[in-house]
Design a protein around this motif. Structure first.
Motif, PDB file in Angstrom:
ATOM      1  N   THR A 149       0.833  -1.213   0.000  1.00 41.62           N
ATOM      2  CA  THR A 149       0.000   0.000   0.000  1.00 41.62           C
ATOM      3  C   THR A 149       0.864   1.257   0.000  1.00 41.62           C
ATOM      4  O   THR A 149       0.454   2.283  -0.541  1.00 41.62           O
ATOM      5  CB  THR A 149      -0.961   0.016   1.203  1.00 41.62           C
ATOM      6  N   THR A 150       2.043   1.198   0.574  1.00 43.37           N
ATOM      7  CA  THR A 150       2.960   2.344   0.543  1.00 43.37           C
ATOM      8  C   THR A 150       3.440   2.596  -0.878  1.00 43.37           C
ATOM      9  O   THR A 150       3.468   3.737  -1.340  1.00 43.37           O
ATOM     10  CB  THR A 150       4.155   2.102   1.486  1.00 43.37           C
ATOM     11  N   ALA A 151       3.812   1.525  -1.587  1.00 46.31           N
ATOM     12  CA  ALA A 151       4.231   1.673  -2.986  1.00 46.31           C
ATOM     13  C   ALA A 151       3.091   2.241  -3.817  1.00 46.31           C
ATOM     14  O   ALA A 151       3.292   3.137  -4.633  1.00 46.31           O
ATOM     15  CB  ALA A 151       4.687   0.329  -3.546  1.00 46.31           C
ATOM     16  N   GLN A 152       1.902   1.736  -3.585  1.00 47.59           N
ATOM     17  CA  GLN A 152       0.721   2.205  -4.314  1.00 47.59           C
ATOM     18  C   GLN A 152       0.492   3.697  -4.062  1.00 47.59           C
ATOM     19  O   GLN A 152       0.233   4.466  -4.990  1.00 47.59           O
ATOM     20  CB  GLN A 152      -0.484   1.383  -3.860  1.00 47.59           C
ATOM     21  N   ARG A 153       0.608   4.116  -2.820  1.00 45.52           N
ATOM     22  CA  ARG A 153       0.421   5.533  -2.478  1.00 45.52           C
ATOM     23  C   ARG A 153       1.494   6.404  -3.119  1.00 45.52           C
ATOM     24  O   ARG A 153       1.197   7.469  -3.676  1.00 45.52           O
ATOM     25  CB  ARG A 153       0.438   5.719  -0.958  1.00 45.52           C
ATOM     26  N   LEU A 154       2.740   5.942  -3.099  1.00 39.89           N
ATOM     27  CA  LEU A 154       3.829   6.701  -3.722  1.00 39.89           C
ATOM     28  C   LEU A 154       3.606   6.858  -5.225  1.00 39.89           C
ATOM     29  O   LEU A 154       3.821   7.933  -5.784  1.00 39.89           O
ATOM     30  CB  LEU A 154       5.178   6.034  -3.445  1.00 39.89           C
ATOM     31  N   MET A 155       3.180   5.782  -5.871  1.00 42.06           N
ATOM     32  CA  MET A 155       2.906   5.850  -7.308  1.00 42.06           C
ATOM     33  C   MET A 155       1.799   6.866  -7.593  1.00 42.06           C
ATOM     34  O   MET A 155       1.909   7.678  -8.514  1.00 42.06           O
ATOM     35  CB  MET A 155       2.510   4.476  -7.849  1.00 42.06           C
ATOM     36  N   ARG A 156       0.756   6.812  -6.790  1.00 38.61           N
ATOM     37  CA  ARG A 156      -0.367   7.735  -6.983  1.00 38.61           C
ATOM     38  C   ARG A 156       0.060   9.182  -6.699  1.00 38.61           C
ATOM     39  O   ARG A 156      -0.184  10.084  -7.501  1.00 38.61           O
ATOM     40  CB  ARG A 156      -1.532   7.341  -6.067  1.00 38.61           C
ATOM     41  N   ASP A 157       0.720   9.407  -5.577  1.00 35.76           N
ATOM     42  CA  ASP A 157       1.096  10.770  -5.175  1.00 35.76           C
ATOM     43  C   ASP A 157       2.097  11.419  -6.116  1.00 35.76           C
ATOM     44  O   ASP A 157       2.092  12.642  -6.290  1.00 35.76           O
ATOM     45  CB  ASP A 157       1.665  10.773  -3.751  1.00 35.76           C
ATOM     46  N   HIS A 158       2.969  10.601  -6.722  1.00 38.61           N
ATOM     47  CA  HIS A 158       4.022  11.138  -7.592  1.00 38.61           C
ATOM     48  C   HIS A 158       3.763  10.876  -9.073  1.00 38.61           C
ATOM     49  O   HIS A 158       4.609  11.208  -9.914  1.00 38.61           O
ATOM     50  CB  HIS A 158       5.381  10.577  -7.172  1.00 38.61           C
ATOM     51  N   ALA A 159       2.620  10.273  -9.375  1.00 41.65           N
ATOM     52  CA  ALA A 159       2.222   9.984 -10.760  1.00 41.65           C
ATOM     53  C   ALA A 159       3.313   9.226 -11.520  1.00 41.65           C
ATOM     54  O   ALA A 159       3.727   9.615 -12.608  1.00 41.65           O
ATOM     55  CB  ALA A 159       1.833  11.258 -11.492  1.00 41.65           C
ATOM     56  N   VAL A 160       3.798   8.139 -10.904  1.00 44.76           N
ATOM     57  CA  VAL A 160       4.799   7.287 -11.542  1.00 44.76           C
ATOM     58  C   VAL A 160       4.274   5.854 -11.604  1.00 44.76           C
ATOM     59  O   VAL A 160       3.436   5.452 -10.802  1.00 44.76           O
ATOM     60  CB  VAL A 160       6.160   7.319 -10.810  1.00 44.76           C
ATOM     61  N   ARG A 161       4.784   5.119 -12.576  1.00 44.71           N
ATOM     62  CA  ARG A 161       4.341   3.741 -12.785  1.00 44.71           C
ATOM     63  C   ARG A 161       5.349   2.714 -12.288  1.00 44.71           C
ATOM     64  O   ARG A 161       5.060   1.525 -12.255  1.00 44.71           O
ATOM     65  CB  ARG A 161       4.077   3.518 -14.277  1.00 44.71           C
ATOM     66  N   ARG A 162       6.545   3.192 -11.949  1.00 45.03           N
ATOM     67  CA  ARG A 162       7.611   2.290 -11.527  1.00 45.03           C
ATOM     68  C   ARG A 162       8.370   2.919 -10.361  1.00 45.03           C
ATOM     69  O   ARG A 162       8.623   4.113 -10.367  1.00 45.03           O
ATOM     70  CB  ARG A 162       8.599   2.066 -12.670  1.00 45.03           C
ATOM     71  N   LEU A 163       8.767   2.081  -9.418  1.00 42.69           N
ATOM     72  CA  LEU A 163       9.562   2.548  -8.279  1.00 42.69           C
ATOM     73  C   LEU A 163      10.785   1.652  -8.114  1.00 42.69           C
ATOM     74  O   LEU A 163      10.635   0.434  -7.982  1.00 42.69           O
ATOM     75  CB  LEU A 163       8.755   2.479  -6.982  1.00 42.69           C
ATOM     76  N   PRO A 164      11.977   2.238  -8.087  1.00 44.59           N
ATOM     77  CA  PRO A 164      13.136   1.440  -7.695  1.00 44.59           C
ATOM     78  C   PRO A 164      12.957   1.008  -6.235  1.00 44.59           C
ATOM     79  O   PRO A 164      12.417   1.752  -5.415  1.00 44.59           O
ATOM     80  CB  PRO A 164      14.310   2.407  -7.825  1.00 44.59           C
ATOM     81  N   VAL A 165      13.378  -0.202  -5.940  1.00 41.00           N
ATOM     82  CA  VAL A 165      13.301  -0.723  -4.583  1.00 41.00           C
ATOM     83  C   VAL A 165      14.723  -0.687  -4.028  1.00 41.00           C
ATOM     84  O   VAL A 165      15.627  -1.320  -4.578  1.00 41.00           O
ATOM     85  CB  VAL A 165      12.723  -2.159  -4.555  1.00 41.00           C
TER      86      VAL A 165
END
Length: 139
Positions: free
Chosen positions: A88-104
């Motif tokens: 859910t944190t990754a999902q929120r970050l994607m939504r808040d920053h309008a990105v489709r991919r996150l480096p882990v």
């Protein structure tokens, strides 16, 4: 029960040096069947370059993809997530920053990438986006 980024991320990190050309990035994306490449030097994450970045920030501007570097069109200082973070944190970050991919990223460096497709497949495996994310691309 909470699920974690490490459970759905792709552990394969695809990266290029900052001075690599956009052609090298595109060829690596094709070979690895990914839409993004991390830009890193000496283990330090500098940015993320996507197929869309190449198309819109370089080709559409008339720049030569053989001579333009990844670093010049990548998104610098990307938003990242930790492997122990909840999905859910990754999902929120994607939504808040309008990105489709996150480096882990963890204390050792970049350990994977989590995509919007990974999140959707975990949350709603029968959705249209989940099916599209699992499909073999037409190349």
């Amino acid at each position: 029960m909470a699920r974690f980024v490490k459970e759905i991320m792709s552990p394969a990190v695809v990266a290029l040096r900052p001075d690599a050309s956009l052609v090298e990035a595109a060829q690596l994306m094709r070979a690895q069947d990914v839409g993004d490449v991390l830009v890193a030097q000496d283990g330090v994450l500098l940015g993320v370059i996507t197929d869309r970045d190449i198309a819109l920030r370089a080709v559409a501007e008339g720049l030569d993809p053989l001579t333009v570097s990844c670093q010049s069109v990548c998104t610098p200082d990307p938003v990242c997530v930790g492997p122990e973070e909840e999905i859910t944190t990754a999902q929120r970050l994607m939504r808040d920053h309008a990105v489709r991919r996150l480096p882990v990223v963890d204390g050792r460096g970049t350990v994977g990438v989590v995509t919007i497709g990974d999140v959707v497949q975990d949350r709603d495996p029968d959705s249209a986006l989940a099916h599209i994310s699992r499909a073999t691309p037409d190349l």
